[in-house]
Every structure is written in structure tokens, then in C-alpha cells.
Scaffold this active site. Structure first.
Site, mmCIF file in Angstrom:
data_model
loop_
_atom_site.group_PDB
_atom_site.id
_atom_site.type_symbol
_atom_site.label_atom_id
_atom_site.label_comp_id
_atom_site.label_asym_id
_atom_site.label_seq_id
_atom_site.Cartn_x
_atom_site.Cartn_y
_atom_site.Cartn_z
ATOM 1 N N ASP A 39 3.233 -1.056 11.749
ATOM 2 C CA ASP A 39 2.591 0.218 11.266
ATOM 3 C C ASP A 39 1.997 0.954 12.388
ATOM 4 O O ASP A 39 1.272 0.222 13.081
ATOM 5 C CB ASP A 39 1.652 0.159 10.095
ATOM 6 C CG ASP A 39 1.470 1.620 9.500
ATOM 7 O OD1 ASP A 39 2.166 1.826 8.310
ATOM 8 O OD2 ASP A 39 0.682 2.416 10.201
ATOM 9 N N ARG B 17 -2.086 12.281 10.094
ATOM 10 C CA ARG B 17 -0.808 12.972 10.529
ATOM 11 C C ARG B 17 -0.615 14.215 9.714
ATOM 12 O O ARG B 17 -0.785 14.252 8.527
ATOM 13 C CB ARG B 17 0.396 12.000 10.033
ATOM 14 C CG ARG B 17 1.087 11.812 11.520
ATOM 15 C CD ARG B 17 2.018 10.519 11.298
ATOM 16 N NE ARG B 17 1.796 9.697 12.567
ATOM 17 C CZ ARG B 17 1.967 8.453 12.387
ATOM 18 N NH1 ARG B 17 2.465 8.046 11.556
ATOM 19 N NH2 ARG B 17 1.737 7.985 13.767
ATOM 20 N N SER C 137 5.636 7.341 13.628
ATOM 21 C CA SER C 137 5.416 5.997 12.860
ATOM 22 C C SER C 137 6.359 4.890 13.677
ATOM 23 O O SER C 137 7.031 5.012 14.505
ATOM 24 C CB SER C 137 6.140 6.156 11.401
ATOM 25 O OG SER C 137 7.107 5.982 11.340
ATOM 26 N N ARG D 27 8.311 2.851 11.835
ATOM 27 C CA ARG D 27 9.529 2.413 11.018
ATOM 28 C C ARG D 27 10.691 2.333 12.063
ATOM 29 O O ARG D 27 11.054 3.216 12.604
ATOM 30 C CB ARG D 27 9.807 3.438 9.838
ATOM 31 C CG ARG D 27 10.152 4.915 10.323
ATOM 32 C CD ARG D 27 10.029 5.850 9.189
ATOM 33 N NE ARG D 27 8.545 6.161 8.936
ATOM 34 C CZ ARG D 27 8.307 7.581 8.493
ATOM 35 N NH1 ARG D 27 8.899 8.236 8.402
ATOM 36 N NH2 ARG D 27 6.962 7.535 8.234
ATOM 37 N N ASP E 83 0.662 -1.089 -0.059
ATOM 38 C CA ASP E 83 -0.004 0.200 -0.115
ATOM 39 C C ASP E 83 0.895 1.345 -0.080
ATOM 40 O O ASP E 83 0.420 2.301 -0.620
ATOM 41 C CB ASP E 83 -0.860 0.096 1.365
ATOM 42 C CG ASP E 83 -0.105 -0.101 2.454
ATOM 43 O OD1 ASP E 83 0.894 -0.232 2.454
ATOM 44 O OD2 ASP E 83 -0.844 -0.236 3.659
ATOM 45 N N HIS E 84 1.932 1.086 0.490
ATOM 46 C CA HIS E 84 2.875 2.647 0.796
ATOM 47 C C HIS E 84 3.531 2.936 -0.435
ATOM 48 O O HIS E 84 3.953 4.092 -0.275
ATOM 49 C CB HIS E 84 3.827 2.360 2.030
ATOM 50 C CG HIS E 84 2.924 2.464 3.332
ATOM 51 N ND1 HIS E 84 2.026 1.770 3.866
ATOM 52 C CD2 HIS E 84 3.011 3.473 4.160
ATOM 53 C CE1 HIS E 84 1.834 2.096 5.024
ATOM 54 N NE2 HIS E 84 2.294 3.025 5.427
HETATM 55 C C1 MIC Z 1 3.173 6.527 8.595
HETATM 56 O O1 MIC Z 1 1.869 6.760 8.500
HETATM 57 O O2 MIC Z 1 4.011 7.201 8.928
HETATM 58 C C2 MIC Z 1 3.313 5.039 8.015
HETATM 59 C C3 MIC Z 1 4.129 5.307 6.691
HETATM 60 O O3 MIC Z 1 2.378 4.418 7.838
HETATM 61 C C4 MIC Z 1 4.436 4.462 9.302
HETATM 62 C C5 MIC Z 1 5.276 3.160 8.914
HETATM 63 C C6 MIC Z 1 6.278 3.526 7.974
HETATM 64 O O4 MIC Z 1 6.873 4.269 8.095
HETATM 65 O O5 MIC Z 1 6.406 2.574 7.146
HETATM 66 C C7 MIC Z 1 3.674 4.249 10.486
HETATM 67 O O6 MIC Z 1 2.618 5.043 10.672
HETATM 68 O O7 MIC Z 1 3.992 3.610 11.263
HETATM 69 FE FE1 SF4 Z 2 -0.926 4.657 4.846
HETATM 70 FE FE2 SF4 Z 2 0.278 5.446 7.370
HETATM 71 FE FE3 SF4 Z 2 -1.232 7.179 5.840
HETATM 72 FE FE4 SF4 Z 2 -2.564 5.178 6.759
HETATM 73 S S1 SF4 Z 2 -1.655 7.076 8.028
HETATM 74 S S2 SF4 Z 2 -2.817 5.927 4.880
HETATM 75 S S3 SF4 Z 2 -1.098 3.438 6.890
HETATM 76 S S4 SF4 Z 2 0.511 6.193 5.216
#
Ligand code: MIC
Ligand code: SF4
Length: 758
Positions: free
Chosen positions: A163, A451, A646, A648, A98-99
């Protein structure tokens, strides 16, 4: 074999079968009635009879029922899993693509581009999934949290996901915790998930949402009250009559954004809304099973009667009077009522004119969300109003997309000129190609995402993102300006008439049921013994991992300060997403983004610091590379809530790879602190936060007494000034005996490897 594209009823039955005994044990151990969170935790706790359980203190071993990983974090998680030398995963696990899909044109074009551009990574994930018995949701299937809610979540269950928005499944009564890949590897290799027993925050909801107010407003309000660190180390449990009035997907929105207050997870009790959702998503057997144990899937009555006696903190929100909110820019807890934003924006010089409006994401793309947003658009069209700014819609899953297409809702959006993006993260994670002429100047966007840290959506610090409900996003898109209150203000139609928007109305669930759409799920083969996973040694996107070296038994002396960060230092500041997502499977290459977003406290410059070896100024990733190659270990210093955001683990692995020995800050976000421990970096906090101010650019820091490192024991440290003056200070740490083993072994994974003989 049962259908691996959903949670088998046998798994659910197994979890429910142990509830009566485990809850009795929990009541005995704690000597009182239980909250729902405690019930689920006790039902998944190792050694429930004997394990010491102390909120906010004890580290406990839990046995989650599932693991879910998204593509950007799965690569590193599975590269680690591969080194453990096991034939298959120990618990049901899934990967979701998805990312890595960039939003540029529209769903079809962008998906194709992603399939080509990310072929190597998708092939890798698909083949690792097949080899180790993991379900694979290909690109286009949807965003991990939405797919999990539709297919896998169940009331009373427990899962971990790589995630931070994994708590979305709390909308279906599950304890779902966002973790780094190394934690997921523990669970997939059959080890328990080790986490600090959470504190408990109760949110009592009374009244009923009405008018323009939506579930999003509940969490925007909670974020305002608790702030981005107020939920750290806690589970937020929602209860009260108002909770039952919210749809299952609305509950999921609220739990999803609990990540923004740092909560371990958030959850709601099983109720009729969840039952309706389970039945509507073709899981009647799970709904029946949950109905049969419903009393175990909510807090005990005594808790509901006297919540203050059971929670560390109780917040009450009256949904009858809750107004629509909008939060931002730059932080998800900067809240105000929509009606107040215009004046605030003018006072702060934020551009009133909106440059784009975005609906959807893992947070807000339910059938209910889309019908409510579409109701505004249809009425606006009938009144002769048009959308003033680009409107983008991201369906959370293929199932939602196909259903809203069938029911004519996508057509309503398209008729209003909206662009339908792929079922993927897209602009929510910086995968958004926008023209320079927009991003090179201050500009405002409104989104229904979760976010809004600087640079998050399009990589530009000029973009100011405001987070609100989908219906409010659409209303603001019709106005084209932040200075619009949909409840009281009017808009001018093309014929010059002043009209008000109708109050949004929606449908909780599709009357004709969901339609699954295109199937992109690939079940793992029954026999994978002949499969091999190949990683090209010349790949710039994937790199096999080398184990980190064990601790050499010495104190860390005179470490230079690679970075002293000022203000917010989220994981987006430490390891930026967007264009860097493509290196998530290549530790060395992704280390090229280390601390690129961090603000240097010595000169306020973003991304650059002083090299103590040669006095030059370098970008932080270059500096780290230089120290690494010179064999010079280092330390980074920061402020409050370091690593917010996140899950990560790259934000912990990159410093580790480049030679960081410790991260010394005023406070940590939970997942990031756990990630540092997993990778063998010491997460330290100032016993006296004022010591932060004493640290100068050319100082060195020593961390002493490491051979006596013990369970939570403070550590003696020394700042040495360039003239030799020394300032001793104390740093706190939260390492349990097990974490100390990880530290000594070089990483938690080294211990798993040693045990499995890999
Ligand atoms: C996000 O919303 O910041 C992400 C991208 O989904 C991250 C995960 C990632 O950095 O791959 C998260 O929220 O954990
Ligand atoms: Fe994707 Fe994270 Fe955004 Fe949700 S908050 S849509 S999991 S990047």
C-alpha cells in the site's frame, strides 16, 4: 512463541545489535557521516561491504524486517505467493482487512454488510494467512497503517507494505516502503527487496506548530513545494528542532502523505515523542531498547550541522509561521492557506457550499487529531453553533475507536450529529454510497484524508475534494462553506450572535492509556501442515493465477496504440478502486476496469479508444480484451508521472494480462514502474519528451534491439504512420540486469517459481 500481534522485542534487539558495525561500514563505503535514512538502509543492506551504492542510480538488495498487506492488495500478493510453493513466509507478515468495507449507514451496519458481502474473500485471506504463518487482522480491526503504527512499527526498522501509504510508519522512525504485491512476495519468499538506492531530500523544521496549524499543514506545504512528482525516487528525512515538537502520530501523518509527492518513504529520527508513543501503546521494552541506541537512530551531527552537504535538496519550513493549509481539488499538491480558498473557489467556479465533511482515515485519526477536532465541536456546541453539513468520522483502528469512545470524544462527535463509520478506508477509497442527487451535480467535500483525485471518494467526477487537517474540516463543517477562515471569521449562532471559534487544543496521548477494544486478530496456528486453501473455479472474486509467458526473443513490431493518455493518468485512472475493489483477487474480472478513467488524448473522451483491428470505438477494457483475444500485442502511451498514486499492482498486471508489451511515457511514478518490471512489461520513457506529441491515433510503434537489452541502455523505437512514413526515436529504460532477467522470464515470479521448483 512470542505474541504475533506485535513486533517481538527479540526482532528489535536483533536489528539494533548490528547497528554499530553496519553504520561503521556505511561510513567507510560512503567516506562520510550518515543521514538517518542511510543508517537504516545500511543496516538492512545485503553485502554492505561490497555492494555499489549510488544514489538514484544503483539497484540494491535490502532485507526488510516485516511485510504488511491490506485486503485489496493482499489477494493478488498471496495468490502470487501461493504459486511459489513454499510452506511458510520467510519474514513476519500480516494481512489487514480494511479496504473492502463500504460506508453507507454506520460502523455496525456497514461492518456486518461487509462481512457478508466479502465472506469469500475474507475466508480466503484468513485461510491463506493461517496456512503460511501470517497474522490476520479481521474486518473492523482498523486501517493497515494505523494498526502497523500501534503494533508493529519500531524506530530503525525496515518494512515493506502493499500500500502506498506504508510510509506512515516513518512517524515511528521506520523505513517503511509501499510496494506492489510482487515485491512483497520477494520478501515473503526469502528474496531481498530490490530497490533503487534513493536520493535524499532533507526537510528542516524550525519553530513550533501553534494555533490552528497542525502536522497536516507541514505535509500540505511540502506537497506544494515538491509537487506530486518532486519526491520520486527519494527518501524525505525530517529533522531540526521543529521535528521534535511534533507528536509521533503527527509525524506519521506527515510521512503518510509523503506518498502524495511520490517519495520512496519519509521518516523522522527517534525522539522523546516516539518514546512516549511506544510506552503509551504498551511497548516500553522497545522504547528502552531504542533509548539505548538513540545515537544510531538519528542522523550524525555533521549532517544536522551542514545538511546541504548530505542531502540532494534541503527545504526549510518555519512552524512558527506556517498557516493552516487546504489542498485540492483533483490533486494533493494544489495548496493554499485556508484563508485564501474562498476567493479562489469563487474565481474557479468551485461550489462554495460543502456537501460533506470527513474526518479520519489512515492519515489523520490519532487521539491528538480527534481531541483537537472535538475541542472545536464542544466549544461550538456551548456557543450554540451546529454543524451545517453531514460530518463523518472514520477511526483509524479499533484501538483508537475504543479509546475515543471511552474518553467521551465519540460522544462529542455524535452530539454534533456526526456519523461514526467503521474502522476502515470507506470514503477514502470510493467505498462510499452517496445519493445520486448529491453526486450528479458539482459538489464540494472537505476531508482529512490524503488523496483527492477525481472520482476517488464516491466515484463521481462531480465531487471536488479538498484535503486539510481534521480541525479545519470540523471548522468548515460548522461554517458549511469553503469561504470561511476559522482564524479571523465569525459564525452566526442560532440566536443571531457573531462568535469566533476557539483555537483547537488537544492531547497528544490518552491520559488513561489506550484500550484495545474488540480483538479481531487471529494468530496463525503453530502447525498449518494440514490446512488447505481452496479457491472455487467458478468464483467471480478469486481466480488462481496462470504464469505469464516468457519473452519469445523477438522485437516488438508495429504495436497499435491502445491508449494515448492525456494529462494525469494515476493508478486510479488505470485501475479504478471503489466498486472494482471486489475483483482484486480475480485478474480477468478486474481487467474489466482497465484504463476506464484515462483521458484519450485524441478526442478528450474518458475511457474509450479506437480499435485498430476493426475501426470501431470501444471502451478501453473492451478494446484490450479484443486485442488479447485476437492475439494482438499493444502499447500504451502517456504523459508525466504515469501510475502516480497507489501501489496496486493490478494497474500493471491488467495490461500485462491483456497483452501490453510496453508502456511509453514522459515519466513514471516509482511503485508503478517497479510493478511493470515485475510483471514483464517494459516501462519506457521518451528520451525527448516532445516525441509524445508526434504520436497519432492510427500509428504503430516498434521497439527494436531487444536481444541487446542491457542495464539502462536506451532503446531504438520507430513510429510508423499510416502512410508508411517512419519516425525513429529513442526511449530510455531503467532495467537492471536482474530486471532484464524478469523481463525474459515473463515475470519476476516466474524466476522465484523456477528456483523453488514450483
Ligand atoms: C489508496 O490509497 O489508493 C489505496 C487503495 O490504499 C492503494 C492500494 C490499493 O489500491 O489497494 C494504495 O495507496 O496503495
Ligand atoms: Fe485506506 Fe489508502 Fe485511504 Fe489510507 S489512503 S484510508 S490506506 S484507502
Amino acid at each position: 512463541m512470542s505474541d504475533p500481534s506485535r513486533t517481538p522485542i527479540e526482532l528489535v534487539d536483533g536489528v539494533y545489535a548490528t547497528l554499530p558495525d553496519r553504520l561503521a561500514t556505511g561510513r567507510k563505503v560512503l567516506g562520510r557521516d550518515l543521514t538517518l535514512a542511510e543508517k537504516i538502509l545500511f543496516n538492512h543492506l545485503d553485502n554492505a561491504e561490497t555492494a555499489p551504492v549510488t544514489r538514484g542510480v544503483s539497484y540494491n538488495d535490502l532485507r526488510p524486517d516485516r511485510v504488511a498487506m491490506q485486503d485489496a492488495t493482499a489477494q493478488m500478493a498471496l495468490l502470487q505467493f501461493m504459486t511459489a510453493g513454499l510452506p511458510t513466509v520467510a519474514v513476519p507478515s500480516t494481512v489487514h482487512c480494511d479496504h473492502l468495507i463500504q460506508a453507507k449507514v454506520n460502523a455496525k451496519v456497514d461492518l456486518l454488510a461487509a462481512e457478508n458481502g466479502n465472506k469469500e474473500v475474507y475466508d480466503f485471506l484468513e485461510s491463506v494467512s493461517a496456512k503460511y504463518g501470517i497474522g490476520f487482522w479481521g474486518p473492523g480491526s482498523g486501517i493497515i497503517h494505523q494498526v502497523v503504527l500501534e503494533q508493529y512499527a519500531f524506530p530503525g526498522g525496515m518494512m515493506v507494505g502493499t500500500d502506498s501509504h506504508t510510509p506512515n510508519a516513518g512517524g515511528l522512525g521506520m523505513i517503511a516502503i509501499g510496494v506492489g504485491g510482487a515485491d512483497a512476495v520477494d520478501v515473503m519468499t526469502g528474496f531481498p527487496f530490490n530497490v533503487r538506492w534513493p536520493k535524499l531530500i532533507g526537510v528542516k523544521l524550525t519553530g513550533k506548530l501553534n494555533g490552528w496549524s497542525a502536522p497536516k499543514d507541514v505535509i500540505l506545504k511540502v506537497a506544494e513545494i515538491l509537487t506530486v512528482k518532486g519526491g520520486t525516487g527519494a527518501i524525505v528525512e525530517y529533522f531540526g528542532p521543529g521535528a521534535e515538537s511534533i507528536s509521533c502520530t503527527g509525524k506519521a501523518t506527515i510521512c503518510n502523505m509523503g506518498a502524495e509527492i511520490g517519495a520512496t518513504t519519509s521518516l523522522f529520527a527517534y525522539d522523546e515523542a516516539m518514546s512516549r508513543y511506544l510506552r503509551s501503546t504498551d511497548r516500553a521494552a522497545i522504547a528502552d531498547a531504542a533509548d539505548a541506541v538513540a545515537a544510531h537512530l538519528r542522523a550524525d551531527d555533521a549532517v544536522l550541522e551542514n545538511p546541504a552537504d548530505y542531502f540532494d535538496e534541503v527545504i526549510e519550513i518555519d512552524l512558527d509561521t506556517l498557516q493552516p493549509h487546504i489542498n485540492g481539488p483533483h490533486t494533493p499538491d494544489l495548496a493554499r492557506e485556508v484563508a485564501a480558498l474562498g476567493a479562489e473557489a469563487i474565481a474557479n467556479g468551485w461550489p462554495l457550499e460543502i456537501s460533506s465533511a470527513l474526518v479520519g482515515s489512515c492519515t489523520n485519526s490519532s487521539y491528538e487529531d480527534i481531541t483537537r477536532a472535538a475541542s472545536i465541536l464542544s466549544d461550538a456546541a456551548a456557543k450554540g453553533l451546529t454543524v451545517k453539513v453531514p460530518l463523518l468520522i472514520t477511526p483509524g483502528s479499533e484501538q483508537v475507536r475504543a479509546t475515543i469512545e471511552r474518553d467521551g470524544l465519540l460522544a462529542t462527535f455524535e452530539a454534533a450529529g456526526a456519523t461514526v463509520l467503521a474502522n476502515a478506508c470507506g470514503p477514502c477509497i470510493g467505498q462510499w454510497a452517496r445519493p445520486d442527487e448529491i453526486t450528479s451535480v458539482p459538489n464540494t467535500i472537505v476531508t482529512s484524508y490524503n488523496r483527492n483525485f477525481p472520482k476517488r471518494n464516491d466515484g463521481s467526477a462531480n465531487t471536488l475534494a479538498f484535503v486539510t487537517s481534521p480541525e479545519t474540516v470540523v471548522a468548515l463543517a460548522l461554517a458549511g462553506t469553503l469561504d470561511f477562515d476559522p482564524i479571523n471569521d465569525t459564525l452566526t449562532t442560532e440566536s443571531g450572535e457573531q462568535v469566533k471559534l476557539i483555537v483547537p487544543t488537544g492531547l497528544e496521548l490518552p491520559p488513561q492509556g489506550f484500550t484495545p477494544g474488540d480483538n479481531t486478530f487471529i494468530a496463525p496456528p503453530a502447525d498449518a501442515s494440514g490446512l488447505e486453501v481452496k479457491v472455487s473455479p467458478t468464483s467471480d472474486r478469486l481466480q488462481l493465477l496462470e504464469p505469464f509467458a516468457p519473452w519469445d526473443g523477438n522485437d516488438y513490431l508495429d504495436l497499435p496504440i491502445l491508449l494515448k493518455a492525456k494529462g494525469k493518468c494515476t493508478t486510479d485512472h488505470i485501475s479504478m478502486a471503489g466498486p472494482w475493489l471486489k475483483y482484486r483477487g480475480h485478474l480477468e474480472n478486474i481487467s474489466g476496469n482497465l484504463f476506464l478513467g484515462a483521458v484519450n488524448a485524441f478526442d478528450d473522451v474518458v475511457g474509450f479508444g479506437k480499435d485498430q483491428l476493426d475501426g470501431s470505438t470501444r471502451s478501453f477494457p473492451d478494446l484490450a480484451k479484443h486485442y488479447h483475444e485476437a492475439g494482438q500485442p499493444w502499447i500504451a502511451v502517456g504523459d508525466e508521472n504515469w501510475g502516480e498514486g497507489s501501489s496496486r499492482e493490478h494497474a500493471a498486471m491488467e495490461p500485462r494480462f491483456r497483452g501490453a508489451k510496453a508502456i511509453l511515457v514522459r515519466s513514471f511514478a516509482r511503485i508503478h514502474e517497479a510493478n511493470l518490471k515485475k510483471q514483464g512489461v517494459l516501462p519506457l520513457t521518451f528520451a525527448d519528451p516532445a516525441v509524445y506529441d508526434l504520436i497519432g491515433e492510427d500509428d504503430r510503434i516498434s521497439i527494436t534491439g531487444l536481444s541487446e537489452l542491457a542495464d539502462g541502455k536506451p532503446i531504438d523505437c520507430i513510429i510508423t504512420k499510416p502512410d508508411g512514413t517512419q519516425i525513429p526515436f529513442v526511449a530510455n529504460q531503467t532495467l537492471s540486469p536482474e530486471h532484464i532477467e524478469w523481463f525474459k522470464a515473463g515475470s519476476a515470479l516466474n524466476i522465484i517459481r523456477a528456483r523453488s521448483g514450483a
